[in-house]
Scaffold this motif. Sequence first.
Motif, PDB file in Angstrom:
ATOM      1  N   MET A  55     -14.090  -4.177  19.448  1.00 41.08           N
ATOM      2  CA  MET A  55     -12.645  -3.979  19.600  1.00 41.08           C
ATOM      3  C   MET A  55     -12.017  -5.186  20.271  1.00 41.08           C
ATOM      4  SD  MET A  55     -10.466  -1.666  18.694  1.00 41.08           S
ATOM      5  CE  MET A  55      -8.672  -1.730  18.788  1.00 41.08           C
ATOM      6  N   TRP A  56     -12.704  -5.771  21.261  1.00 38.72           N
ATOM      7  CA  TRP A  56     -12.174  -6.958  21.925  1.00 38.72           C
ATOM      8  C   TRP A  56     -12.051  -8.124  20.934  1.00 38.72           C
ATOM      9  CZ3 TRP A  56      -9.201  -8.840  25.284  1.00 38.72           C
ATOM     10  CH2 TRP A  56      -9.245 -10.204  25.604  1.00 38.72           C
ATOM     11  N   ASP A  57     -13.049  -8.333  20.138  1.00 39.85           N
ATOM     12  CA  ASP A  57     -12.982  -9.406  19.138  1.00 39.85           C
ATOM     13  C   ASP A  57     -11.809  -9.193  18.185  1.00 39.85           C
ATOM     14  OD1 ASP A  57     -15.188 -10.644  20.215  1.00 39.85           O
ATOM     15  OD2 ASP A  57     -16.610  -9.835  18.756  1.00 39.85           O
ATOM     16  N   PHE A  58     -11.557  -7.938  17.830  1.00 41.29           N
ATOM     17  CA  PHE A  58     -10.449  -7.627  16.924  1.00 41.29           C
ATOM     18  C   PHE A  58      -9.109  -7.946  17.597  1.00 41.29           C
ATOM     19  CE2 PHE A  58      -7.580  -4.643  14.661  1.00 41.29           C
ATOM     20  CZ  PHE A  58      -7.858  -5.029  13.355  1.00 41.29           C
ATOM     21  N   TYR A  59      -8.957  -7.505  18.853  1.00 38.32           N
ATOM     22  CA  TYR A  59      -7.737  -7.823  19.597  1.00 38.32           C
ATOM     23  C   TYR A  59      -7.494  -9.334  19.630  1.00 38.32           C
ATOM     24  CZ  TYR A  59      -7.463  -3.158  21.910  1.00 38.32           C
ATOM     25  OH  TYR A  59      -7.327  -1.831  22.211  1.00 38.32           O
ATOM     26  N   LYS A  60      -8.514 -10.056  20.095  1.00 34.11           N
ATOM     27  CA  LYS A  60      -8.353 -11.479  20.370  1.00 34.11           C
ATOM     28  C   LYS A  60      -8.098 -12.279  19.102  1.00 34.11           C
ATOM     29  CE  LYS A  60     -10.483 -15.145  23.146  1.00 34.11           C
ATOM     30  NZ  LYS A  60     -11.614 -15.464  24.050  1.00 34.11           N
ATOM     31  N   SER A  61      -8.852 -11.992  18.068  1.00 37.44           N
ATOM     32  CA  SER A  61      -8.706 -12.762  16.823  1.00 37.44           C
ATOM     33  C   SER A  61      -7.333 -12.540  16.200  1.00 37.44           C
ATOM     34  CB  SER A  61      -9.808 -12.392  15.833  1.00 37.44           C
ATOM     35  OG  SER A  61      -9.726 -11.027  15.452  1.00 37.44           O
ATOM     36  N   LYS A  62      -6.842 -11.312  16.238  1.00 38.57           N
ATOM     37  CA  LYS A  62      -5.542 -11.017  15.624  1.00 38.57           C
ATOM     38  C   LYS A  62      -4.391 -11.614  16.440  1.00 38.57           C
ATOM     39  CE  LYS A  62      -7.141  -8.640  12.165  1.00 38.57           C
ATOM     40  NZ  LYS A  62      -7.077  -9.189  10.787  1.00 38.57           N
ATOM     41  N   CYS A  63      -4.488 -11.566  17.759  1.00 35.36           N
ATOM     42  CA  CYS A  63      -3.427 -12.150  18.592  1.00 35.36           C
ATOM     43  C   CYS A  63      -3.381 -13.664  18.427  1.00 35.36           C
ATOM     44  CB  CYS A  63      -3.636 -11.782  20.054  1.00 35.36           C
ATOM     45  SG  CYS A  63      -3.256 -10.065  20.459  1.00 35.36           S
ATOM     46  N   GLU A  64      -4.551 -14.276  18.361  1.00 36.11           N
ATOM     47  CA  GLU A  64      -4.588 -15.728  18.196  1.00 36.11           C
ATOM     48  C   GLU A  64      -4.136 -16.144  16.803  1.00 36.11           C
ATOM     49  OE1 GLU A  64      -8.569 -16.786  19.292  1.00 36.11           O
ATOM     50  OE2 GLU A  64      -8.113 -16.772  21.450  1.00 36.11           O
ATOM     51  N   ALA A  65      -4.535 -15.374  15.801  1.00 31.80           N
ATOM     52  CA  ALA A  65      -4.123 -15.707  14.431  1.00 31.80           C
ATOM     53  C   ALA A  65      -2.608 -15.596  14.265  1.00 31.80           C
ATOM     54  CB  ALA A  65      -4.820 -14.781  13.439  1.00 31.80           C
ATOM     55  N   GLY A  66      -1.987 -14.683  15.003  1.00 35.91           N
ATOM     56  CA  GLY A  66      -0.544 -14.506  14.910  1.00 35.91           C
ATOM     57  C   GLY A  66       0.241 -15.429  15.820  1.00 35.91           C
ATOM     58  N   MET A 114      13.032 -11.629  18.098  1.00 37.58           N
ATOM     59  CA  MET A 114      12.977 -10.328  17.433  1.00 37.58           C
ATOM     60  C   MET A 114      11.991 -10.323  16.270  1.00 37.58           C
ATOM     61  SD  MET A 114      14.841  -8.643  19.387  1.00 37.58           S
ATOM     62  CE  MET A 114      14.845  -7.071  18.511  1.00 37.58           C
ATOM     63  N   GLN A 115      11.781 -11.465  15.640  1.00 39.27           N
ATOM     64  CA  GLN A 115      10.804 -11.519  14.559  1.00 39.27           C
ATOM     65  C   GLN A 115       9.386 -11.317  15.106  1.00 39.27           C
ATOM     66  OE1 GLN A 115      11.087 -11.511  11.200  1.00 39.27           O
ATOM     67  NE2 GLN A 115       8.862 -11.256  11.285  1.00 39.27           N
ATOM     68  N   GLU A 116       9.117 -11.906  16.261  1.00 36.56           N
ATOM     69  CA  GLU A 116       7.801 -11.680  16.878  1.00 36.56           C
ATOM     70  C   GLU A 116       7.637 -10.235  17.309  1.00 36.56           C
ATOM     71  OE1 GLU A 116       5.743 -15.690  18.598  1.00 36.56           O
ATOM     72  OE2 GLU A 116       6.555 -14.244  20.020  1.00 36.56           O
ATOM     73  N   LEU A 117       8.712  -9.600  17.736  1.00 34.56           N
ATOM     74  CA  LEU A 117       8.635  -8.184  18.079  1.00 34.56           C
ATOM     75  C   LEU A 117       8.251  -7.372  16.852  1.00 34.56           C
ATOM     76  CD1 LEU A 117       9.075  -5.803  20.033  1.00 34.56           C
ATOM     77  CD2 LEU A 117      11.490  -5.834  19.380  1.00 34.56           C
ATOM     78  N   LYS A 118       8.879  -7.652  15.743  1.00 38.18           N
ATOM     79  CA  LYS A 118       8.575  -6.939  14.500  1.00 38.18           C
ATOM     80  C   LYS A 118       7.116  -7.167  14.089  1.00 38.18           C
ATOM     81  CE  LYS A 118      10.177  -6.496   9.678  1.00 38.18           C
ATOM     82  NZ  LYS A 118       8.932  -6.875   8.994  1.00 38.18           N
ATOM     83  N   SER A 119       6.662  -8.416  14.145  1.00 38.27           N
ATOM     84  CA  SER A 119       5.271  -8.720  13.782  1.00 38.27           C
ATOM     85  C   SER A 119       4.298  -8.064  14.748  1.00 38.27           C
ATOM     86  CB  SER A 119       5.067 -10.233  13.765  1.00 38.27           C
ATOM     87  OG  SER A 119       5.910 -10.859  12.825  1.00 38.27           O
ATOM     88  N   GLY A 120       4.669  -8.050  16.037  1.00 39.97           N
ATOM     89  CA  GLY A 120       3.809  -7.431  17.033  1.00 39.97           C
ATOM     90  C   GLY A 120       3.670  -5.938  16.831  1.00 39.97           C
ATOM     91  N   LEU A 121       4.762  -5.281  16.468  1.00 36.28           N
ATOM     92  CA  LEU A 121       4.706  -3.843  16.200  1.00 36.28           C
ATOM     93  C   LEU A 121       3.776  -3.541  15.029  1.00 36.28           C
ATOM     94  CD1 LEU A 121       8.480  -2.951  16.682  1.00 36.28           C
ATOM     95  CD2 LEU A 121       6.589  -2.088  18.063  1.00 36.28           C
ATOM     96  N   GLU A 122       3.834  -4.376  14.001  1.00 38.05           N
ATOM     97  CA  GLU A 122       2.945  -4.196  12.852  1.00 38.05           C
ATOM     98  C   GLU A 122       1.494  -4.401  13.267  1.00 38.05           C
ATOM     99  OE1 GLU A 122       4.501  -7.032  10.120  1.00 38.05           O
ATOM    100  OE2 GLU A 122       6.235  -5.801   9.554  1.00 38.05           O
ATOM    101  N   LEU A 123       1.262  -5.390  14.115  1.00 41.03           N
ATOM    102  CA  LEU A 123      -0.098  -5.651  14.583  1.00 41.03           C
ATOM    103  C   LEU A 123      -0.618  -4.494  15.424  1.00 41.03           C
ATOM    104  CD1 LEU A 123      -2.559  -7.441  14.915  1.00 41.03           C
ATOM    105  CD2 LEU A 123      -1.387  -8.618  16.809  1.00 41.03           C
TER     106      LEU A 123
END
Length: 541
Positions: free
Chosen positions: A437-448, A472-481
């Motif tokens: 789960m940590w790898d999933f968190y980190k890889s997705k946050c860094e990729a975005g 606001m665009q990052e907020l939208k992308s973050g919600l999707e993530l």
Amino acid sequence: MYEIQAKAASLVNLSQVRCITGFDAIRAAYPDYLTDESRLTATFFDYLFFPKNEGELAAALRDLNERRIPVTIAGARTGLVGGSVPPAGALISLELFNQIEAIRFDPHLDEWQVSAQAGVSLLELEKFLASRQIPGLDNAPESVQAELARFKLDPADYFYPPDPTETTASLGGTVATNASGARTYRYGPTRAWIRGIRVFLANGEYLDIPRGKYFASPSGIFTIFSATGKSCSFNIPAYSLPSTKNAAGFFTAPQMDLIDLFIGSEGVLGAITRMEVALLERQNKIAMIQFLDSDDQAMQLTQALRSDSRLALDYLEFYSENTLQLLRDLQNKPGFPAGIPPIPPDARSALFFEMDYDPDADELVLGALEETISSCGADLANSWAATDEREMDSFKRLRHLVPETINSIIAERKRQYPGIHKLGTDLAVPDQFLPEMWDFYKSKCEAGHFEWVAFGHIGNNHIHVNILPRDMQELKSGLELFENFARRAVELGGSVSAEHGIGKLKQKFFHLMYTPAQIEQMRAVKHAVDPNGILNSGVLL
């Protein structure tokens, strides 16, 4: 016994209950009651009640139930998912239910238990345990005063193990949400320390539910008899709960204790007005912050510490690499905790933990700790340690400084983007899936390419990943993530809400965790107990 008898409260005329009528009047004079710590804000409701005793609460509930007016129950309004923000109808504040009523020793469980009303805060309970004084008990029964006198003579120190971060939270709110915190790692959530509750149903009647008396039948049924002789029966939900920290959905288990159905049900089944909580004798502690070379090393050491039976940690917390950098940036600014030395420049992660410590007898324990830390390639010399309360409190202050700093950053960004807000995970997975789960968190946050930090209850695989959107665009992308994060946690057998509950803000995640059929089982319980559906409308279900 799976049958329980409801009782009628003393009759009180509704006109005696303090009530502010009309949204304009409420908004003008009581604006704090329009929101809670989630910052969700009510746009309209008609009534704000301040009952000062159970008779007044019963009168308000009876009237609202007869008129089928939705009612939201509020305590200290410290929740993060909008549970105490009314969508319509009425808000009933239990803040005047603020009396610690008694303390007694239970010889069968060999423990002290405090009886308190729902509006008593965690901080007020803590102050009572320190002072051993209960104001307002002059006219209490002799038995109550005798037990208090006995408690004053006990030389040991005691504490209430559940430790939600917000000490101004009310006891009633923490029971309704089965709140937890750092010490949940060792002591479990609120549920584990509740010995009895009184809960008011939508019709104004109440149930007294001690732990260990009422259990579901072998076929999973409870029956409630009203004060007028009517009965309702319902089946407990048949789903299995995740094998991890969890605050999402009704608790269920074969032949479960009735008290556990109401604990954590977020007020949709009833309003908890009083509870008996168990205390634990306080031991000497040592708190440590172990600095590490990487976040991956923190994952490895977490698993090693959890598997070492020689070590009994009260809590096990995490600072990611980017969280340490956030704290370094604060070190020379006002508000940084006094007495904290500079964070080592080469530290790339850290674990923060506490355990029992007797300086005269614990050489073996410290030896075991050093051995475990060394086995993961870390060095105990690269740590801070504290054994006195002042130093230990400064370590905790450092931990709390992280979310406070995040909130201040977001507050500044709101000047340009009023609709922006932070995004924080409240997910947990079973032990074996922490590294994945940590790898999933980190890889997705860094990729975005997000600005993000991670900290929190790693001992329970419950890491708070916080994204700080810059627009606001990052907020939208973050919600999707974050929806992807929730899906992944569920796929791994975890929970979409480990400690904050579902409230009004996590409905989408709730439907990821439970099937429509399972949610319908919860709705059936709700309908049986609250047939008009007035209690905490829009929460959980």
